[in-house]
Design a protein around this motif. Structure first.
Motif, PDB file in Angstrom:
ATOM      1  N   MET A   1       0.833  -1.203   0.000  1.00  0.00           N
ATOM      2  CA  MET A   1       0.000   0.000   0.000  1.00  0.00           C
ATOM      3  C   MET A   1       0.868   1.253   0.000  1.00  0.00           C
ATOM      4  N   ILE A   2       0.429   2.232  -0.761  1.00  0.00           N
ATOM      5  CA  ILE A   2       1.043   3.558  -0.723  1.00  0.00           C
ATOM      6  C   ILE A   2       0.102   4.476   0.054  1.00  0.00           C
ATOM      7  N   GLU A   3       0.626   5.139   1.069  1.00  0.00           N
ATOM      8  CA  GLU A   3      -0.177   6.047   1.892  1.00  0.00           C
ATOM      9  C   GLU A   3       0.458   7.433   1.856  1.00  0.00           C
ATOM     10  N   ILE A   4      -0.341   8.418   1.460  1.00  0.00           N
ATOM     11  CA  ILE A   4       0.120   9.803   1.356  1.00  0.00           C
ATOM     12  C   ILE A   4      -0.683  10.656   2.326  1.00  0.00           C
ATOM     13  N   LEU A   5       0.021  11.403   3.180  1.00  0.00           N
ATOM     14  CA  LEU A   5      -0.635  12.174   4.229  1.00  0.00           C
ATOM     15  C   LEU A   5      -0.147  13.620   4.226  1.00  0.00           C
ATOM     16  N   ASP A   6      -1.086  14.552   4.043  1.00  0.00           N
ATOM     17  CA  ASP A   6      -0.816  15.989   4.144  1.00  0.00           C
ATOM     18  C   ASP A   6       0.430  16.385   3.362  1.00  0.00           C
ATOM     19  N   LEU A   7       0.492  15.942   2.120  1.00  0.00           N
ATOM     20  CA  LEU A   7       1.695  16.107   1.312  1.00  0.00           C
ATOM     21  C   LEU A   7       1.636  17.411   0.524  1.00  0.00           C
ATOM     22  N   GLN A   8       2.657  18.238   0.700  1.00  0.00           N
ATOM     23  CA  GLN A   8       2.753  19.503  -0.026  1.00  0.00           C
ATOM     24  C   GLN A   8       4.146  19.678  -0.605  1.00  0.00           C
ATOM     25  N   LYS A   9       4.170  20.294  -1.799  1.00  0.00           N
ATOM     26  CA  LYS A   9       5.434  20.715  -2.371  1.00  0.00           C
ATOM     27  C   LYS A   9       5.261  22.136  -2.878  1.00  0.00           C
ATOM     28  N   ARG A  10       6.103  23.045  -2.355  1.00  0.00           N
ATOM     29  CA  ARG A  10       6.067  24.443  -2.773  1.00  0.00           C
ATOM     30  C   ARG A  10       7.439  24.858  -3.289  1.00  0.00           C
ATOM     31  N   TYR A  11       7.412  25.722  -4.271  1.00  0.00           N
ATOM     32  CA  TYR A  11       8.626  26.382  -4.748  1.00  0.00           C
ATOM     33  C   TYR A  11       8.400  27.872  -4.566  1.00  0.00           C
ATOM     34  N   GLY A  12       9.034  28.438  -3.563  1.00  0.00           N
ATOM     35  CA  GLY A  12       8.775  29.832  -3.226  1.00  0.00           C
ATOM     36  C   GLY A  12       7.342  29.994  -2.765  1.00  0.00           C
ATOM     37  N   ASP A  13       6.616  30.899  -3.392  1.00  0.00           N
ATOM     38  CA  ASP A  13       5.226  31.133  -3.023  1.00  0.00           C
ATOM     39  C   ASP A  13       4.252  30.236  -3.777  1.00  0.00           C
ATOM     40  N   LYS A  14       4.756  29.436  -4.699  1.00  0.00           N
ATOM     41  CA  LYS A  14       3.885  28.618  -5.541  1.00  0.00           C
ATOM     42  C   LYS A  14       3.767  27.201  -5.003  1.00  0.00           C
ATOM     43  N   THR A  15       2.537  26.762  -4.748  1.00  0.00           N
ATOM     44  CA  THR A  15       2.275  25.394  -4.319  1.00  0.00           C
ATOM     45  C   THR A  15       1.981  24.552  -5.550  1.00  0.00           C
ATOM     46  N   VAL A  16       2.825  23.562  -5.821  1.00  0.00           N
ATOM     47  CA  VAL A  16       2.647  22.737  -7.016  1.00  0.00           C
ATOM     48  C   VAL A  16       1.960  21.419  -6.707  1.00  0.00           C
ATOM     49  N   LEU A  17       1.876  21.063  -5.413  1.00  0.00           N
ATOM     50  CA  LEU A  17       1.175  19.840  -5.025  1.00  0.00           C
ATOM     51  C   LEU A  17       0.642  19.996  -3.618  1.00  0.00           C
ATOM     52  N   ASN A  18      -0.604  19.607  -3.430  1.00  0.00           N
ATOM     53  CA  ASN A  18      -1.224  19.707  -2.110  1.00  0.00           C
ATOM     54  C   ASN A  18      -2.276  18.601  -1.997  1.00  0.00           C
ATOM     55  N   ILE A  19      -1.886  17.483  -1.396  1.00  0.00           N
ATOM     56  CA  ILE A  19      -2.775  16.323  -1.250  1.00  0.00           C
ATOM     57  C   ILE A  19      -2.917  16.005   0.230  1.00  0.00           C
ATOM     58  N   GLU A  20      -4.133  16.111   0.738  1.00  0.00           N
ATOM     59  CA  GLU A  20      -4.366  15.854   2.161  1.00  0.00           C
ATOM     60  C   GLU A  20      -4.223  14.379   2.499  1.00  0.00           C
ATOM     61  N   GLN A  21      -4.830  13.527   1.680  1.00  0.00           N
ATOM     62  CA  GLN A  21      -4.763  12.091   1.977  1.00  0.00           C
ATOM     63  C   GLN A  21      -5.047  11.299   0.712  1.00  0.00           C
ATOM     64  N   LEU A  22      -4.238  10.273   0.477  1.00  0.00           N
ATOM     65  CA  LEU A  22      -4.437   9.386  -0.661  1.00  0.00           C
ATOM     66  C   LEU A  22      -3.886   8.017  -0.301  1.00  0.00           C
ATOM     67  N   SER A  23      -4.724   6.999  -0.440  1.00  0.00           N
ATOM     68  CA  SER A  23      -4.308   5.622  -0.184  1.00  0.00           C
ATOM     69  C   SER A  23      -4.438   4.815  -1.468  1.00  0.00           C
ATOM     70  N   ILE A  24      -3.384   4.098  -1.817  1.00  0.00           N
ATOM     71  CA  ILE A  24      -3.391   3.217  -2.980  1.00  0.00           C
ATOM     72  C   ILE A  24      -3.161   1.800  -2.466  1.00  0.00           C
ATOM     73  N   PRO A  25      -4.196   0.978  -2.437  1.00  0.00           N
ATOM     74  CA  PRO A  25      -4.072  -0.358  -1.845  1.00  0.00           C
ATOM     75  C   PRO A  25      -3.115  -1.262  -2.609  1.00  0.00           C
ATOM     76  N   LYS A  26      -2.601  -2.244  -1.903  1.00  0.00           N
ATOM     77  CA  LYS A  26      -1.763  -3.263  -2.528  1.00  0.00           C
ATOM     78  C   LYS A  26      -2.536  -3.948  -3.646  1.00  0.00           C
TER      79      LYS A  26
END
Length: 231
Positions: free
Chosen positions: A1-26
């Motif tokens: 399983m892939i579990e993603i929690l409160d994942l953010q990626k910003r470059y300076g003031d720009k947010t390029v990714l903002n995922i609160e929660q995502l689960s990908i089952p086995k």
């Protein structure tokens, strides 16, 4: 399983990714779609710990990818040609990856023989370095190398790009075979809505770094996606 929690990626003031929660089952075949700049490659790079998140966590089979490398032996990926080693021949590259996967020379040779039809006599035995192959043939090598050693998690970014129609059809068959294995979790991004709906169980749509749709694929999925992107 892939579990993603409160994942953010910003470059300076720009947010390029903002995922609160995502689960990908086995065992799930997971598709990721979105326009250019939606954050697809950024997400895969974060899952592979190729870039560091601004905040948040990614777990691969309960392993925090930022804190441990225990996920690497059972995870493979092909993002782009930078994953290749240009001064090696395809055979040498497969042996290199196979060695990392604990495979013997004979095991690797038997493995690539299974992909002779996919290679279309353009890869093995050509005495060419990877850097001298066409973009499409480089893609073939990278994709097949990602299958070496039966990894539990396979991540492919735009696998259909630069492939001719015949090879795309063959690739769809290969991906469907991988997706049928309950022990293999397959993550694929693609701009080709038709192909990705054929080879995945579930599709997430990213828009400006955020999840805007999460769809279990069905005969109606392609029409739904086309409607969304048509505006």
């Amino acid at each position: 399983m892939i579990e993603i929690l409160d994942l953010q990626k910003r470059y300076g003031d720009k947010t390029v990714l903002n995922i609160e929660q995502l689960s990908i089952p086995k065992g799930q075949s997971f598709g990721l779609v979105g326009n250019n700049g939606a954050g697809k490659t950024t997400l895969f790079n974060l899952v592979l710990d190729l870039i560091k998140p601004t905040k948040g966590k990614v777990f691969n089979h309960e392993v925090d990818v930022q804190k441990s490398e225990e996920w690497k032996p059972f995870t493979s990926a092909f993002i782009d040609e930078s994953f290749l080693i240009g001064y090696l021949t395809p055979e040498e590259y497969f042996q290199f990856i196979g060695d990392l996967r604990g495979m013997s020379k004979n095991e690797v040779e038997k493995f690539w023989e299974e992909y002779e039809d996919f290679f279309n006599d353009e890869i093995i035995g050509q005495k060419k370095y990877l850097r001298d192959l066409s973009k499409g043939n480089q893609k073939k090598v990278g994709l097949v190398a990602a299958f070496l050693g039966n990894p539990k998690v396979i991540i492919l970014d735009e696998p259909f790009a630069n492939l001719d129609p015949s090879t795309q059809i063959k690739l769809k068959k290969l991906l469907k075979e991988k997706a049928s294995d309950p022990n293999t979790t397959l993550l694929i991004s693609s701009h080709d809505l038709g192909h990705i709906t054929e080879v995945t169980d579930r599709i997430v749509v990213l828009d400006k770094g955020k999840m805007v749709k999460d769809i279990q694929t069905s005969p109606e999925t392609l029409q739904e996606l086309e409607g969304f992107f048509a505006g």
